[in-house]
Design a protein around this motif. Structure first.
Motif, short mmCIF file in Angstrom:
data_model
loop_
_atom_site.label_atom_id
_atom_site.label_comp_id
_atom_site.label_asym_id
_atom_site.label_seq_id
_atom_site.Cartn_x
_atom_site.Cartn_y
_atom_site.Cartn_z
N ASN A 54 -3.87 70.69 57.71
CA ASN A 54 -5.13 70.82 56.97
C ASN A 54 -5.11 71.92 55.93
OD1 ASN A 54 -6.45 68.73 58.43
ND2 ASN A 54 -6.80 70.13 60.12
N ILE A 55 -4.31 72.95 56.13
CA ILE A 55 -4.18 74.03 55.15
C ILE A 55 -2.94 73.73 54.33
CG2 ILE A 55 -4.03 76.50 54.78
CD1 ILE A 55 -6.63 75.55 56.05
N ARG A 56 -3.14 73.11 53.19
CA ARG A 56 -2.03 72.64 52.36
C ARG A 56 -1.65 73.72 51.36
NH1 ARG A 56 -5.82 69.09 53.45
NH2 ARG A 56 -5.26 67.08 54.36
N LEU A 57 -0.38 74.07 51.36
CA LEU A 57 0.11 75.13 50.49
C LEU A 57 0.71 74.55 49.21
CD1 LEU A 57 1.82 77.47 53.11
CD2 LEU A 57 -0.54 77.50 52.30
N GLY A 58 0.44 75.21 48.10
CA GLY A 58 0.96 74.77 46.82
C GLY A 58 2.37 75.25 46.57
N GLY A 63 7.09 77.02 48.04
CA GLY A 63 8.39 76.81 47.42
C GLY A 63 8.56 75.35 47.02
N GLY A 64 9.53 75.07 46.19
CA GLY A 64 9.77 73.70 45.75
C GLY A 64 10.21 73.66 44.30
N SER A 65 9.96 72.53 43.64
CA SER A 65 10.43 72.31 42.27
C SER A 65 9.27 72.13 41.31
CB SER A 65 11.34 71.07 42.21
OG SER A 65 12.53 71.30 42.94
N HIS A 66 9.45 72.69 40.14
CA HIS A 66 8.50 72.58 39.03
C HIS A 66 9.28 71.94 37.88
CE1 HIS A 66 5.54 74.31 36.01
NE2 HIS A 66 6.60 74.14 35.27
N ILE A 67 8.93 70.69 37.55
CA ILE A 67 9.69 69.92 36.56
C ILE A 67 8.74 69.48 35.45
CG2 ILE A 67 11.14 67.91 36.15
CD1 ILE A 67 11.87 67.94 39.11
N VAL A 68 9.13 69.75 34.22
CA VAL A 68 8.37 69.26 33.06
C VAL A 68 9.22 68.17 32.41
CG1 VAL A 68 7.34 69.80 30.84
CG2 VAL A 68 7.24 71.47 32.70
N MET A 69 8.64 66.96 32.33
CA MET A 69 9.35 65.81 31.77
C MET A 69 8.65 65.38 30.49
SD MET A 69 10.03 63.73 35.32
CE MET A 69 11.69 63.25 34.88
N GLN A 70 9.45 65.12 29.48
CA GLN A 70 8.91 64.68 28.19
C GLN A 70 9.04 63.16 28.08
OE1 GLN A 70 10.95 65.51 24.31
NE2 GLN A 70 9.17 66.83 23.97
N VAL A 71 7.92 62.50 27.89
CA VAL A 71 7.91 61.04 27.79
C VAL A 71 8.32 60.64 26.37
CG1 VAL A 71 6.53 58.95 28.06
CG2 VAL A 71 6.04 60.96 29.47
N GLN A 72 9.38 59.88 26.27
CA GLN A 72 9.87 59.44 24.97
C GLN A 72 9.05 58.23 24.52
OE1 GLN A 72 12.54 61.43 23.61
NE2 GLN A 72 11.73 62.56 25.37
N GLY A 209 8.06 72.17 48.62
CA GLY A 209 8.91 71.95 49.78
C GLY A 209 10.10 71.05 49.55
N VAL A 210 10.39 70.65 48.32
CA VAL A 210 11.53 69.76 48.05
C VAL A 210 12.83 70.55 48.15
CG1 VAL A 210 12.70 68.43 46.26
CG2 VAL A 210 10.26 68.14 46.63
N ASP A 211 13.76 70.03 48.96
CA ASP A 211 15.03 70.73 49.14
C ASP A 211 16.20 70.04 48.43
OD1 ASP A 211 15.13 68.49 50.67
OD2 ASP A 211 15.59 69.50 52.57
N ASP A 212 15.94 68.93 47.73
CA ASP A 212 16.99 68.22 46.99
C ASP A 212 16.45 67.83 45.61
OD1 ASP A 212 19.24 66.94 46.19
OD2 ASP A 212 19.11 65.29 47.64
N PRO A 213 16.24 68.83 44.73
CA PRO A 213 15.63 68.52 43.43
C PRO A 213 16.48 67.61 42.56
CG PRO A 213 16.42 70.79 43.49
CD PRO A 213 16.52 70.26 44.89
N ALA A 214 17.81 67.64 42.72
CA ALA A 214 18.68 66.79 41.89
C ALA A 214 18.41 65.32 42.17
CB ALA A 214 20.14 67.13 42.16
N THR A 379 12.83 76.26 40.11
CA THR A 379 12.83 76.11 41.56
C THR A 379 12.31 77.39 42.19
OG1 THR A 379 14.71 74.59 41.48
CG2 THR A 379 14.23 75.65 43.59
N VAL A 380 11.30 77.24 43.03
CA VAL A 380 10.73 78.37 43.74
C VAL A 380 11.25 78.32 45.17
CG1 VAL A 380 8.62 79.50 44.51
CG2 VAL A 380 8.68 78.31 42.31
N GLY A 381 11.97 79.35 45.59
CA GLY A 381 12.54 79.38 46.92
C GLY A 381 11.49 79.62 47.99
N PRO A 382 11.72 79.14 49.22
CA PRO A 382 10.78 79.37 50.31
C PRO A 382 10.52 80.85 50.57
CG PRO A 382 12.41 77.72 50.91
CD PRO A 382 12.88 78.34 49.63
#
Length: 584
Positions: A54-58, A63-72, A209-214, A379-382
């Motif tokens: 119930n207490i969801r952490l951002g 930790g996890g991945s922050h990805i900015v994707m450019q739409v062509q 929480g993503v541990d395999d960003p690739a 990538t933000v580490g835990p």
């Protein structure tokens, strides 16, 4: 009326109906808040599990991945122009109109997407009237055409159609990316458009929480355009060989597609029909499953009812021929049609279960209307997220402790009243965020700490009003009632102005700023309930238990009661909360 026993005097005391209902409401709110946070745990492990659910952490806390994707988006414009080229060519052929060429330009950047155009050249002068009629039918309301010179026409996209196509491409891309992210099972992930004119085609994907960003990045970038297409020839060792076997020219309504070189296969090319029998849009479901041989995995798919009828008719008429399975313009395989196939099929050749599952996920999510390119990745580490949690909790606890200490030391008994209301305010804010599935971030914690200061500020207003009424000679009960009534307007005024400011933050801000605004507004709403309703109910209990109450513990006059001293005490609580925020 309800009657309860007075243990000291041994006589019945009637509880006022309105006071009884007030406390029923308060108890119900408290139980609802507790349930929203921890539900009904039967063990310590279940309690911890419910809290984490119930207490969801951002991203900044977990930790996890922050990805900015450019739409062509220029890809979508090119696809739309290709559709016009194909339709116009078919209509001209059917009408018996000769022409030199039909081709589109090739805008290479997002900014140049609006410059897309189709050029029709070499139309005989006597057929120009017929061509104008055909162009009117083909272009419809989205395209404009003009004659540049004798026999030459140019087709361009209308401005309003261009804006709509650009926005539709972004919206469909974000919807598809969101389906892929949800299919990965990433909790509290977010997909949103990054604001600003320079980033109008940028999509921000946050994956806590993503541990395999690739792997995630590869899935998000896969267009997943599936086509089941009739094979007209091949395989060929090279495009040159394919052209040589067809007199140097590709047959009408065909295309040359490169084959997959996995499993040690060399370069191979296939001649396919231009139009696919079914596409990824015709899929109803896709799943990974084990193949016929041990250790081999494949992806099975199920077609929609309409596509199944079309596919069954095609396979029944082409038994013994090949059917190419094309994914993202690459032929994965070209099996022979051995019997009539209705609504199911399989894509073989996956290297392992993960690859088959990823393909199934991409097929279920649908194809992207345009390719996407990663332009920023963080990538933000835990460990960094855990440090943020510690600092955020420290800020909250310091702010809470300072505010509680200042209230109890100055307002004595009434200060404990304010502390109870303050704790309930905090619980209500946390529970409300849990009920709406909000995600906690550092700005959200800052909003909670600031709402704590705002909550105490309301109590300061009320207490000072009560003291003014008592100095004016009113009895305690009357002073309490008048103090709450006179302070209510001021409290509502301060809260409304803060809510309006928060609304602007929410409308014009990005994700973290919106989180701060939402948390602050929820805290303010809870504050109205606790400061005005709960706090007054506590005073009402004191008056009910002792109707002849002639004094109340509401602090000592340490300073002269001037407006400057009064405002200083109000600002002290806010200052302490802001200090706690600065500590984080």
């Amino acid at each position: 009326m309800h009657v309860c026993a007075d243990r000291k005097k041994g006589k019945g005391i009637k509880v006022p109906r309105n006071l009884r209902w007030k406390w029923i409401v308060i108890v119900a709110v408290v139980l609802g808040c507790v349930f929203g946070v921890i539900e009904l745990p039967k063990s310590k492990e279940e309690l911890i599990a419910n809290w984490n659910k119930n207490i969801r952490l951002g991203l900044d806390l977990k930790g996890g991945s922050h990805i900015v994707m450019q739409v062509q988006v220029q890809d979508a414009f090119k696809a739309e122009a290709d559709r016009v080229v194909e339709q116009l060519g078919e209509r001209l052929k059917k009408a018996g109109v000769a022409y030199g060429s039909i081709e589109r330009n090739d805008p290479a950047t997002i900014e140049a997407a609006d410059t897309i155009e189709v050029n029709l050249r070499g139309v005989p002068p006597e057929k120009e009237g017929d061509v104008r009629g055909l162009l009117t039918e083909v272009t419809g309301q989205q395209w404009l055409f003009s004659q540049q010179s004798s026999g030459n026409f140019r087709i361009t996209l209308r401005r309003e159609a261009s804006l709509k196509l650009r926005q539709d491409t972004l919206t469909q891309t974000m919807n598809t990316l969101e389906k892929k992210v949800n299919g990965l099972g990433v909790a509290e992930a977010s997909v949103q458009q990054r604001g600003g004119s320079e980033g109008e085609a940028d999509v921000l994907v946050q994956l806590p929480g993503v541990d395999d960003p690739a792997r995630v990045k590869a899935i998000l970038q896969t267009a997943a355009m599936l086509e089941l297409t009739e094979v007209r020839g091949g395989p060929f060792g090279s495009p040159t060989e394919a052209l040589r076997q067809n007199s140097g020219v590709l047959p009408l309504n065909t295309r040359l597609v490169r084959g997959s070189m996995r499993d040690g296969a060399g370069e191979n090319w296939w001649l396919l029909a231009r139009s696919a029998v079914v596409t990824g849009r015709d899929l109803r479901d896709a799943r990974a499953q084990q193949g016929d041989m041990p250790g081999r995995w494949e992806t099975s798919f199920v077609l929609t009812q309409d596509a199944a009828q079309r596919f069954e008719r095609f396979t029944g008429e082409n038994i013994g021929k090949r059917l190419a399975i094309v994914l993202d313009n690459v032929v994965l395989s070209a099996p022979q049609i051995e019997s009539r196939i209705s609504d199911q099929g399989r894509i073989t050749g996956a290297g392992d279960m993960q690859e088959a599952a990823d393909l199934a996920l991409n097929l279920r999510s649908g194809s992207l209307p345009a390719s996407v390119k990663v332009i920023e990745e963080r990538t933000v580490g835990p460990s960094l997220g855990a440090d943020s949690i510690r600092r955020g909790l420290a800020a909250g606890l310091v702010g809470l402790a300072l505010v509680i200490a200042s209230m109890v030391l100055y307002y004595r008994g009434a200060g404990f009243n304010a502390v109870l209301a303050l704790l309930l305010n905090t619980i209500m804010t946390i529970a409300a965020l849990s009920y709406i599935d909000a995600t906690w971030t550092l700005p959200g914690i800052a909003g909670l700490v600031l709402s704590i200061g705002m909550a105490v500020d309301s109590n300061v207003l009320i207490f000072e009003r009560i003291k003014e009424e008592m100095r004016a000679g009113k009895v305690v009960a009357a002073a309490i009632g008048a103090g709450f009534d006179r302070a209510l307007i001021t409290i509502i005024d301060t809260h409304v102005t803060t809510v309006v400011a928060s609304a602007f933050l929410f409308v014009f801000g990005t994700g973290p700023v919106r989180g701060f605004a939402v948390t602050l507004v929820i805290g303010l709403a809870a504050n109205l309930f606790t400061a005005v309703f709960v706090s007054r109910s506590i005073f009402d209990v004191l008056v009910w238990r002792n109707p002849r109450l002639d004094k109340v513990s509401i602090g000592k006059e340490l300073f002269s009661q001037t407006s400057i001293d009064f405002l200083s005490r109000r600002n002290l609580t806010l200052g302490l909360s802001l200090l706690a925020i600065a500590i984080s």
